[in-house]
Design a protein around this motif. Structure first.
Motif, PDB file in Angstrom:
ATOM      1  N   MET A  44      38.501  29.903  37.328  1.00 24.79           N
ATOM      2  CA  MET A  44      37.571  30.042  36.209  1.00 24.79           C
ATOM      3  C   MET A  44      37.864  31.286  35.366  1.00 24.79           C
ATOM      4  O   MET A  44      37.032  31.699  34.577  1.00 24.79           O
ATOM      5  N   ARG A  99      32.932  35.208  39.670  1.00 22.47           N
ATOM      6  CA  ARG A  99      33.436  33.974  39.060  1.00 22.47           C
ATOM      7  C   ARG A  99      34.879  33.990  38.586  1.00 22.47           C
ATOM      8  O   ARG A  99      35.516  32.938  38.560  1.00 22.47           O
ATOM      9  N   VAL A 104      33.916  37.984  26.716  1.00 22.99           N
ATOM     10  CA  VAL A 104      32.750  38.293  25.874  1.00 22.99           C
ATOM     11  C   VAL A 104      33.240  39.129  24.686  1.00 22.99           C
ATOM     12  O   VAL A 104      33.634  40.292  24.848  1.00 22.99           O
ATOM     13  N   ALA A 151      26.449  37.439  36.755  1.00 20.30           N
ATOM     14  CA  ALA A 151      26.885  38.490  35.834  1.00 20.30           C
ATOM     15  C   ALA A 151      25.936  39.673  35.891  1.00 20.30           C
ATOM     16  O   ALA A 151      24.735  39.516  36.106  1.00 20.30           O
ATOM     17  N   THR A 183      43.954  31.021  33.362  1.00 21.05           N
ATOM     18  CA  THR A 183      44.828  31.719  32.424  1.00 21.05           C
ATOM     19  C   THR A 183      44.605  33.232  32.459  1.00 21.05           C
ATOM     20  O   THR A 183      44.889  33.925  31.490  1.00 21.05           O
ATOM     21  N   LEU A 189      30.241  42.249  34.491  1.00 18.35           N
ATOM     22  CA  LEU A 189      29.972  40.866  34.072  1.00 18.35           C
ATOM     23  C   LEU A 189      30.165  39.937  35.283  1.00 18.35           C
ATOM     24  O   LEU A 189      29.575  40.175  36.319  1.00 18.35           O
ATOM     25  N   GLU A 190      31.010  38.907  35.169  1.00 21.15           N
ATOM     26  CA  GLU A 190      31.154  37.943  36.278  1.00 21.15           C
ATOM     27  C   GLU A 190      32.451  38.153  37.057  1.00 21.15           C
ATOM     28  O   GLU A 190      32.952  37.222  37.703  1.00 21.15           O
ATOM     29  N   THR A 204      39.062  32.030  32.607  1.00 17.47           N
ATOM     30  CA  THR A 204      39.463  31.371  31.363  1.00 17.47           C
ATOM     31  C   THR A 204      38.926  32.116  30.143  1.00 17.47           C
ATOM     32  O   THR A 204      38.012  32.937  30.250  1.00 17.47           O
ATOM     33  N   TYR A 205      39.491  31.777  29.006  1.00 14.01           N
ATOM     34  CA  TYR A 205      39.086  32.349  27.717  1.00 14.01           C
ATOM     35  C   TYR A 205      37.571  32.300  27.545  1.00 14.01           C
ATOM     36  O   TYR A 205      36.975  33.218  26.984  1.00 14.01           O
ATOM     37  N   ASP A 206      36.935  31.230  27.998  1.00 10.72           N
ATOM     38  CA  ASP A 206      35.486  31.092  27.797  1.00 10.72           C
ATOM     39  C   ASP A 206      34.680  32.100  28.595  1.00 10.72           C
ATOM     40  O   ASP A 206      33.478  32.236  28.378  1.00 10.72           O
ATOM     41  N   HIS A 207      35.320  32.782  29.516  1.00 13.89           N
ATOM     42  CA  HIS A 207      34.619  33.824  30.274  1.00 13.89           C
ATOM     43  C   HIS A 207      34.798  35.210  29.650  1.00 13.89           C
ATOM     44  O   HIS A 207      34.366  36.208  30.222  1.00 13.89           O
TER      45      HIS A 207
END
Lengths: 510, 510
Positions: free
Chosen positions: B470, B464, B477, B168, B320, B459-460, B472-475
């Protein structure tokens, strides 16, 4: 001036004599290890060809037998699988498929935790996830007696963050200087690295496990927040003890998958899973084995003495344990290959050991030491205790060697300083008085035998490979492993040739 | 002095008048967007709840219908799914399991490539891998007529390396200064980022695909060396065209898995696979849809004019599409939510658009522009062309806004400079004359409508998430998305309130 004089008085005599180094031999070792390296070929056999090497599993035995045969081919003698005692059950996964089927279809990145069972029956398991919200044991009540046959996960409030630091790193000059300047301090055995998630306090986690093992859900979905971007940290989830009851199927999910499921359930969605997980336990031979082999000594008075070298051959099971620790084993095997290729005739016997049971508690090396040298609980020294000069270990990943942890043994500093000198230009020059823990040199150190782990660059060890599904051959760095094999071969050779054994610290008390 | 005078002569008059900014409203937007943000909740519905949003797939339609309903709930008007023309077939994976079964068992991280078929029959496919070694078309001969029903992969010499750079990053001050100092240059449409591997030349890859599609193997194992550590880059592998023949099952493997299989086969090992891959094609509605909604204008003379804002709602299918581009859609939706929450009465109509077909070629926005404003091939302007002031786009991941790409439109620099001033302390202050490509503002720019993409921290995105498993929602911010929504809401509001429309560049030639 006074200060200098005082310091001078305390320098042991050994350090004043310049340590002899056979630079001609060192040059040959460098050349053989650089121009004709087999280290990646060895690593390929230990990883890709053998597969995961969980202690007492078929993969471990494939690797151990290959290594034994390879030692014999190299010309070593006494190559053997030496049992060290009872370990317990072997284990491996036989089938693993887990997917979300509602609210829509999504295969999940899921890895069975070692020594856990399979999903019940021969048909695909399917059902809705039960999300357990547990803060303390009072929260157990609503679930007690209601989880049999269910698919469960534990609610855990966690968010992931982008990584603004590189996955891979090397020691900087300043970090090495700081290590070199460390002062001696009382020896404390390092704690082993925690390999399970820290999102629930350990004691609470133990109790939740007890609840789940009693309730017998059909499948437990587990979480370890250390992993991200498809890297999954996974260790054991059940017991290898011979009489242990089989625990339910338990898979570690990728963080992204786990948190998605949890958010959907938290939002009131019906989340359904289909899964087919099968595992095997191996109980036909409860013993575990170390692999040993020797290059016999040739000096009439010293050949009964040994210098040992090794690393642990066992691994976790999610990948092929490339950096933990096929790397260390491949370097050690390459080091003896180099010495045999040069047809060295060492004064002392050189003995290589590839351990098992390291991941579960350094069992292979501890029991080897207990069987051959001394039981640290009693400290009654066996005859072999006086014949071993030193033990060299490698188990901190694929990174090249930057120096040696002296393990509070100040007397070896001048010796190792001389031995490292030919490798300063290859990045290895740091001696730190510090201990390092977590691996097999501790077993020797515990009974007063000089045991050393080399300082290694970390590369991606902590971020990507150590106990993960990404501990694969592709995460090995060939140039680093070649450098390490050359240095190890030299240290072992120097130790074998030295007039005296490596100086020892005071014997530990039982 | 002469230099100054010459420069002065060329500064358009608009830039001399200080652009008015309603700081009271900006303050309210900042407060609503900070204290009461819904951006992560919106993102959750677009990602976790809707699933992958490949154009014309069920996941896209779930997200589109949810967004339409959400717009209505927010109080927007004319919320609708507007068809833009014929796209072709929808597609989704229904089941995916791939594992190595010999020389030992290992589940593989495998993701079906979009618009590829399933493995034949209802039973699990199993068999040995055929590794095709192809350097040129002469190498086709040994395989011709022999691959039907086989499991195939293409030999590719590649090694992976540890990553010594962070995944990132954010723009540094110096990078932003360099962007700000860029000179105007002739406009060239940026090439879209390549999303397939580059290990085989594109033309050769096309020929190999032709061979394989003709031979009809049961399963193709694919490779993209951009992915590592469990991150897999995967796009399409077949055609969405309504009459296209279904191509064989084709899964993208993780780099580690692919290279392991290849090494084992190269070593002479018999490598066997079991696989069950099922996919669905949707042909009942070949049209694709954009989602539109409006906050109506209130100024009697300006309400027939519009300011547009948007991002593409469609995604690739391996995750997603959180950063590509639920992030942009969530920011745009949050921006209109903020404006509605503040009950703004804009002079011009504000219209939000969530596009489809972006990943396949900006189809949704291009066709919207063609249907409403002009066909860039003819440049015959339709009546609506004169009513649109500007289009603002967000599609560079989850990173906060650092400024705006002026897209070679020097006249907007002083306007945007004033509009960014209240956000300088939030990191947004850079205007670069440069273009940026690869997303939907290009469709507007192509017919002379001011279209802008904001500068965003990466960022990533490249390492990523962009077109990976990957994304995904968790990526996402949250703080970055909140900042972006506040700035977008302000820009859109300012554009709606401004006396004149945003200045235009010279009309492009057809």
């Amino acid at each position: 001036m006074r200060k200098f004089l005082i310091a001078f008085c305390f320098i042991p005599l050994a350090s004043l004599a310049q340590e002899k180094v056979d630079l001609d031999m060192i040059g040959k070792i460098k050349k053989e290890g650089t121009d004709n390296s087999h280290v990646m070929e060895i690593a390929f056999h230990l990883t890709d060809v053998s597969g995961p090497r969980l202690t007492a599993s078929p993969g471990f035995m494939r690797a151990a037998n290959w290594a034994k045969d390879e030692f014999t081919k190299m010309g070593l003698v006494n190559a053997q699988l030496e049992p060290w005692g009872e370990f317990g059950k072997g284990w491996q996964q036989e089938h693993c498929y887990v997917a979300m089927t509602a609210p829509y279809y999504q295969p999940l990145l899921a890895i069975p935790r070692a020594w856990t069972g399979g999903t019940p029956g021969k048909k695909m398991l399917s059902g809705e996830i039960v999300l357990l919200k547990i803060k303390d044991t009072l929260d157990f009540a609503p679930y007690t007696g209601k989880l049999k046959g269910k698919i469960v996960m534990i609610w855990t409030p966690t968010t992931l963050k982008p990584s603004f630091e590189a996955d891979a790193g090397r020691f900087t000059d300043s970090a090495l200087e700081k290590m070199a300047a460390a002062e001696p301090k009382p020896q404390v055995e390092s704690r082993r690295r925690q390999q399970t998630g820290n999102w629930v306090p350990v004691e609470m986690q133990r109790r939740i496990n007890q609840l789940l093992n009693k309730e017998k859900p059909a499948l437990i979905l587990s979480f370890n927040p250390n992993g991200n971007d498809g890297t999954v940290f996974v260790g054991g989830g059940g017991s290898y003890a011979k009489d242990a009851e089989e625990v339910p199927a338990n898979v570690m999910l990728s963080s992204d998958d786990y948190l998605r499921l949890q958010r959907l359930i938290g939002n009131g969605q019906k989340v359904e899973i289909e899964a087919d997980v099968k595992t095997s336990f191996y109980k036909d031979d409860l013993k575990a084995y170390n692999v040993l082999a020797e290059i016999p000594g040739t000096d009439p008075t010293l050949k009964s003495e040994v210098v040992m070298m090794g690393g642990h051959l066992d691994s976790w099971h999610a990948a092929t344990g490339a950096t933990d620790n096929a790397a260390g084993c491949a370097v050690m095997m390459e080091a003896v290959r180099i010495l045999k290729a040069l047809n060295v005739q060492p004064r002392r016997t050189i003995r290589i050991a590839l351990w098992s049971g390291e991941e579960e508690g350094l069992f292979g090396s501890r029991n080897y030491v207990k069987n051959h040298f001394a039981d640290p609980a009693k400290m009654e020294l066996m005859p072999e205790h006086s014949t071993i000069s030193a033990y060299y270990n490698l188990d901190n990943g694929s990174g090249k060697i930057r120096g040696v942890y002296l393990q509070q043994n100040q007397q070896v500093r001048p010796i190792f300083n001389s031995w490292l000198a030919p490798f300063n230009d290859m990045g290895a020059k740091t001696l730190t008085i510090d201990n390092t823990g977590g691996t097999d040199h501790l077993s020797f150190d515990a009974v007063g035998i000089p045991g050393f782990q080399f300082i290694q660059d970390k590369l991606e060890y902590d971020t990507r490979t150590h106990h993960t599904n990404m501990d694969t051959y592709d995460h090995l760095v060939a140039d680093d492993l070649k450098q390490a094999a050359i240095i190890v071969a030299s240290f072992v050779y120097n130790t074998a040739q030295r007039d005296a054994k490596i100086p020892r610290k005071e014997l530990p008390k039982p």
